[in-house]
Design a protein around this motif. Structure first.
Motif, PDB file in Angstrom:
ATOM      1  N   ASP A 295     -23.892 -67.433  -7.479  1.00  0.00           N
ATOM      2  CA  ASP A 295     -22.938 -67.284  -8.571  1.00  0.00           C
ATOM      3  C   ASP A 295     -21.547 -67.730  -8.127  1.00  0.00           C
ATOM      4  O   ASP A 295     -20.822 -68.418  -8.858  1.00  0.00           O
ATOM      5  N   ILE A 296     -21.167 -67.337  -6.913  1.00  0.00           N
ATOM      6  CA  ILE A 296     -19.863 -67.748  -6.382  1.00  0.00           C
ATOM      7  C   ILE A 296     -19.810 -69.267  -6.232  1.00  0.00           C
ATOM      8  O   ILE A 296     -18.820 -69.920  -6.593  1.00  0.00           O
ATOM      9  N   VAL A 297     -20.884 -69.849  -5.715  1.00  0.00           N
ATOM     10  CA  VAL A 297     -20.916 -71.303  -5.503  1.00  0.00           C
ATOM     11  C   VAL A 297     -20.876 -72.050  -6.832  1.00  0.00           C
ATOM     12  O   VAL A 297     -20.067 -72.966  -7.034  1.00  0.00           O
ATOM     13  N   ARG A 298     -21.752 -71.694  -7.752  1.00  0.00           N
ATOM     14  CA  ARG A 298     -21.849 -72.438  -9.012  1.00  0.00           C
ATOM     15  C   ARG A 298     -20.602 -72.272  -9.881  1.00  0.00           C
ATOM     16  O   ARG A 298     -20.281 -73.180 -10.661  1.00  0.00           O
ATOM     17  N   ARG A 299     -19.932 -71.147  -9.727  1.00  0.00           N
ATOM     18  CA  ARG A 299     -18.729 -70.913 -10.529  1.00  0.00           C
ATOM     19  C   ARG A 299     -17.457 -71.316  -9.791  1.00  0.00           C
ATOM     20  O   ARG A 299     -16.348 -71.101 -10.282  1.00  0.00           O
ATOM     21  N   ASN A 300     -17.583 -71.886  -8.605  1.00  0.00           N
ATOM     22  CA  ASN A 300     -16.418 -72.350  -7.841  1.00  0.00           C
ATOM     23  C   ASN A 300     -15.376 -71.247  -7.655  1.00  0.00           C
ATOM     24  O   ASN A 300     -14.162 -71.489  -7.764  1.00  0.00           O
ATOM     25  N   LEU A 301     -15.841 -70.068  -7.356  1.00  0.00           N
ATOM     26  CA  LEU A 301     -14.925 -68.941  -7.193  1.00  0.00           C
ATOM     27  C   LEU A 301     -14.345 -68.897  -5.783  1.00  0.00           C
ATOM     28  O   LEU A 301     -15.001 -69.281  -4.814  1.00  0.00           O
ATOM     29  N   SER A 302     -13.124 -68.391  -5.684  1.00  0.00           N
ATOM     30  CA  SER A 302     -12.491 -68.095  -4.402  1.00  0.00           C
ATOM     31  C   SER A 302     -12.327 -66.588  -4.307  1.00  0.00           C
ATOM     32  O   SER A 302     -11.682 -65.980  -5.168  1.00  0.00           O
ATOM     33  N   VAL A 303     -12.935 -65.995  -3.290  1.00  0.00           N
ATOM     34  CA  VAL A 303     -12.806 -64.553  -3.044  1.00  0.00           C
ATOM     35  C   VAL A 303     -12.071 -64.383  -1.725  1.00  0.00           C
ATOM     36  O   VAL A 303     -12.560 -64.803  -0.667  1.00  0.00           O
ATOM     37  N   LEU A 304     -10.872 -63.788  -1.778  1.00  0.00           N
ATOM     38  CA  LEU A 304      -9.973 -63.751  -0.632  1.00  0.00           C
ATOM     39  C   LEU A 304      -9.550 -62.319  -0.338  1.00  0.00           C
ATOM     40  O   LEU A 304      -9.474 -61.478  -1.238  1.00  0.00           O
ATOM     41  N   GLY A 305      -9.252 -62.044   0.909  1.00  0.00           N
ATOM     42  CA  GLY A 305      -8.765 -60.730   1.313  1.00  0.00           C
ATOM     43  C   GLY A 305      -7.339 -60.811   1.832  1.00  0.00           C
ATOM     44  O   GLY A 305      -6.950 -61.795   2.462  1.00  0.00           O
ATOM     45  N   VAL A 306      -6.568 -59.772   1.559  1.00  0.00           N
ATOM     46  CA  VAL A 306      -5.185 -59.680   2.036  1.00  0.00           C
ATOM     47  C   VAL A 306      -4.998 -58.329   2.695  1.00  0.00           C
ATOM     48  O   VAL A 306      -5.290 -57.286   2.092  1.00  0.00           O
ATOM     49  N   HIS A 307      -4.523 -58.342   3.937  1.00  0.00           N
ATOM     50  CA  HIS A 307      -4.190 -57.098   4.632  1.00  0.00           C
ATOM     51  C   HIS A 307      -2.822 -57.252   5.268  1.00  0.00           C
ATOM     52  O   HIS A 307      -2.620 -58.132   6.108  1.00  0.00           O
ATOM     53  N   ASN A 308      -1.872 -56.427   4.840  1.00  0.00           N
ATOM     54  CA  ASN A 308      -0.483 -56.543   5.278  1.00  0.00           C
ATOM     55  C   ASN A 308       0.094 -57.894   4.833  1.00  0.00           C
ATOM     56  O   ASN A 308      -0.355 -58.450   3.832  1.00  0.00           O
ATOM     57  N   TYR A 309       1.041 -58.454   5.564  1.00  0.00           N
ATOM     58  CA  TYR A 309       1.767 -59.603   5.033  1.00  0.00           C
ATOM     59  C   TYR A 309       2.536 -60.293   6.148  1.00  0.00           C
ATOM     60  O   TYR A 309       2.636 -59.775   7.267  1.00  0.00           O
ATOM     61  N   ILE A 310       3.091 -61.455   5.832  1.00  0.00           N
ATOM     62  CA  ILE A 310       3.963 -62.162   6.761  1.00  0.00           C
ATOM     63  C   ILE A 310       5.417 -61.827   6.416  1.00  0.00           C
ATOM     64  O   ILE A 310       5.705 -61.386   5.294  1.00  0.00           O
ATOM     65  N   PRO A 311       6.360 -62.001   7.346  1.00  0.00           N
ATOM     66  CA  PRO A 311       7.742 -61.614   7.064  1.00  0.00           C
ATOM     67  C   PRO A 311       8.326 -62.229   5.794  1.00  0.00           C
ATOM     68  O   PRO A 311       9.102 -61.572   5.080  1.00  0.00           O
ATOM     69  N   ALA A 312       7.965 -63.467   5.479  1.00  0.00           N
ATOM     70  CA  ALA A 312       8.507 -64.097   4.271  1.00  0.00           C
ATOM     71  C   ALA A 312       8.148 -63.309   3.014  1.00  0.00           C
ATOM     72  O   ALA A 312       8.890 -63.333   2.024  1.00  0.00           O
ATOM     73  N   ASP A 313       7.020 -62.607   3.039  1.00  0.00           N
ATOM     74  CA  ASP A 313       6.630 -61.812   1.873  1.00  0.00           C
ATOM     75  C   ASP A 313       7.582 -60.640   1.659  1.00  0.00           C
ATOM     76  O   ASP A 313       7.867 -60.268   0.511  1.00  0.00           O
ATOM     77  N   LEU A 314       8.082 -60.056   2.739  1.00  0.00           N
ATOM     78  CA  LEU A 314       9.054 -58.977   2.582  1.00  0.00           C
ATOM     79  C   LEU A 314      10.359 -59.514   2.007  1.00  0.00           C
ATOM     80  O   LEU A 314      10.985 -58.867   1.161  1.00  0.00           O
ATOM     81  N   GLY A 315      10.764 -60.696   2.445  1.00  0.00           N
ATOM     82  CA  GLY A 315      11.940 -61.314   1.843  1.00  0.00           C
ATOM     83  C   GLY A 315      11.751 -61.550   0.352  1.00  0.00           C
ATOM     84  O   GLY A 315      12.655 -61.299  -0.457  1.00  0.00           O
ATOM     85  N   GLU A 316      10.566 -62.027  -0.045  1.00  0.00           N
ATOM     86  CA  GLU A 316      10.260 -62.240  -1.463  1.00  0.00           C
ATOM     87  C   GLU A 316      10.257 -60.917  -2.222  1.00  0.00           C
ATOM     88  O   GLU A 316      10.740 -60.830  -3.363  1.00  0.00           O
ATOM     89  N   ALA A 317       9.738 -59.871  -1.604  1.00  0.00           N
ATOM     90  CA  ALA A 317       9.716 -58.556  -2.246  1.00  0.00           C
ATOM     91  C   ALA A 317      11.132 -58.070  -2.558  1.00  0.00           C
ATOM     92  O   ALA A 317      11.396 -57.543  -3.647  1.00  0.00           O
ATOM     93  N   LEU A 318      12.032 -58.246  -1.619  1.00  0.00           N
ATOM     94  CA  LEU A 318      13.414 -57.820  -1.844  1.00  0.00           C
ATOM     95  C   LEU A 318      14.090 -58.656  -2.923  1.00  0.00           C
ATOM     96  O   LEU A 318      14.857 -58.130  -3.738  1.00  0.00           O
ATOM     97  N   ARG A 319      13.798 -59.949  -2.955  1.00  0.00           N
ATOM     98  CA  ARG A 319      14.355 -60.796  -4.024  1.00  0.00           C
ATOM     99  C   ARG A 319      13.847 -60.344  -5.389  1.00  0.00           C
ATOM    100  O   ARG A 319      14.609 -60.285  -6.365  1.00  0.00           O
TER     101      ARG A 319
END
Length: 366
Positions: A295-319
């Protein structure tokens, strides 16, 4: 705590089911580019609760707390007084910092995953060690290791808005960076805790066309509308609503923020062909989920995981918070601020589904 005080008060977590212990530690002796900050406040995150309840393994004994706001107390001998955005820093500046200090040169740092640094220091998650006891927010002072990305907090942000920025808000910034451009897209947010509410608000800030928030609690669904959701729905009506809103195509992006296997299993089939599913909430052990590989293959799905973040993400959060915090009830995220020595009661209170965050503040003499 008086500037002349030589010891630091902290509340130490030994094991689930046991009260926190009040302890005194020496003020940190700074080396290199380390920094000491006076803790202004610390809010209790869901992962703190998981540790306290024993749902996840935590190195013990430890000083918990990673959603920390502080004021610079002292710079190490080689510290450059500038933040991660290049702005000057001075004693007394109100700051936040990355949840992980990283070395910048190991296998994972060189591959864009500084949060998984092989020599990382993770605030609020480190076992006590001599000279490194003060790495959590449930203390009067936090000792910032070399490799910590420090950001000066905009003056317009109240403490209760800024305190969760280096966890909840930055994690959602990382989540949306991972999801890709959401302009004009339909986004499904699973869960209306602080992560989900922030995801609704930030998705709208990034010009998502539609933001659907799925949540069991009617009260939390109402709260999601105040944080920018265009539609709210319970799990039983989710598939019908998505079908109507998307002419049966499915949503462009799904953000899974509950960590509940059942929520993921019911929602991931609602992604459109070529859609993106980002998993964030599963930060404690749970049962495996069932996925159909074809199902994932035929539907061209992307399933991704995120744990914590890189420093630039904290800068974006403050903005984001600087631009939009007043448009949504971020100021009411913290239900109450209590004294540091009331930590046991604060954790008990934080278990209520009606409470997004409890805040703790040190009480200093002088």
């Amino acid at each position: 705590m008086s500037a002349m005080t030589s010891s630091v008060h902290a509340m130490v977590f030994h094991r689930p089911g046991e009260p926190f212990a009040a302890c005194e530690f020496p003020l940190p002796h700074l080396k290199g580019s380390e920094v000491a900050v006076d803790v202004v406040g610390c809010t209790l995150c869901g992962s703190d609760l998981h540790s306290w309840e024993g749902r996840r393994t935590t190195p013990c004994p430890t000083v918990l707390g990673h959603e920390i706001l502080g004021r610079i107390r002292e710079f190490g001998p080689t510290a450059i007084p500038r933040d991660a955005a290049g702005r000057p820093l001075a004693i007394g500046d109100r700051v936040t910092w990355s949840i992980v200090a990283s070395c910048g040169g190991c296998f994972y740092c060189l591959r864009g995953l500084p949060q998984k640094c092989e020599r990382r220091v993770k605030y609020g998650h480190e076992a006590l060690r001599s000279g490194g006891e003060l790495t959590g927010g449930l203390a009067e002072v936090c000792h910032l290791a070399e490799g910590t990305a420090i950001f000066r907090v905009p003056d317009v942000l109240p403490d209760e808005v800024a305190c969760p920025a280096n966890c909840a808000t930055a994690t959602i910034a990382a989540t949306l960076r991972t999801a890709g451009d959401v302009r004009g897209r339909r986004v499904l947010v699973l869960g209306a805790g602080l992560l989900g509410l922030t995801a609704c608000a930030m998705s709208r800030w990034l010009d998502a066309e539609t933001v659907v928030c799925c949540e069991l609690s009617p009260e939390r669904r109402e709260r999601a509308l105040a944080f920018g959701a265009t539609h709210v729905v319970g799990p039983d009506e989710l598939a019908s609503l998505v079908g109507t809103l998307t002419d049966g195509h499915g949503v462009d992006v799904i953000l899974e923020l509950t960590g509940a296997p059942a929520a993921f299993e019911s929602a991931w089939p609602l992604a459109r062909l070529g859609g993106v599913v980002v998993l964030v909430g599963a930060v404690f052990p749970s049962r495996p989920v069932s996925l159909s590989m074809d199902d994932i293959v035929r539907r061209n799905l992307s399933v991704l995981g995120v744990h914590n973040y890189i420093p630039a993400d904290l800068g974006e959060a403050l903005r984001f918070l600087e631009a939009r915090h007043a448009d949504h009830p971020f100021r009411h995220v913290v239900s109450a601020w209590v004294r540091l020595d009331e930590v046991d009661a604060a954790f008990e209170a934080a278990r209520s589904p009606d409470i997004l965050r409890m805040g703790l503040r040190p009480v200093r003499a002088g």
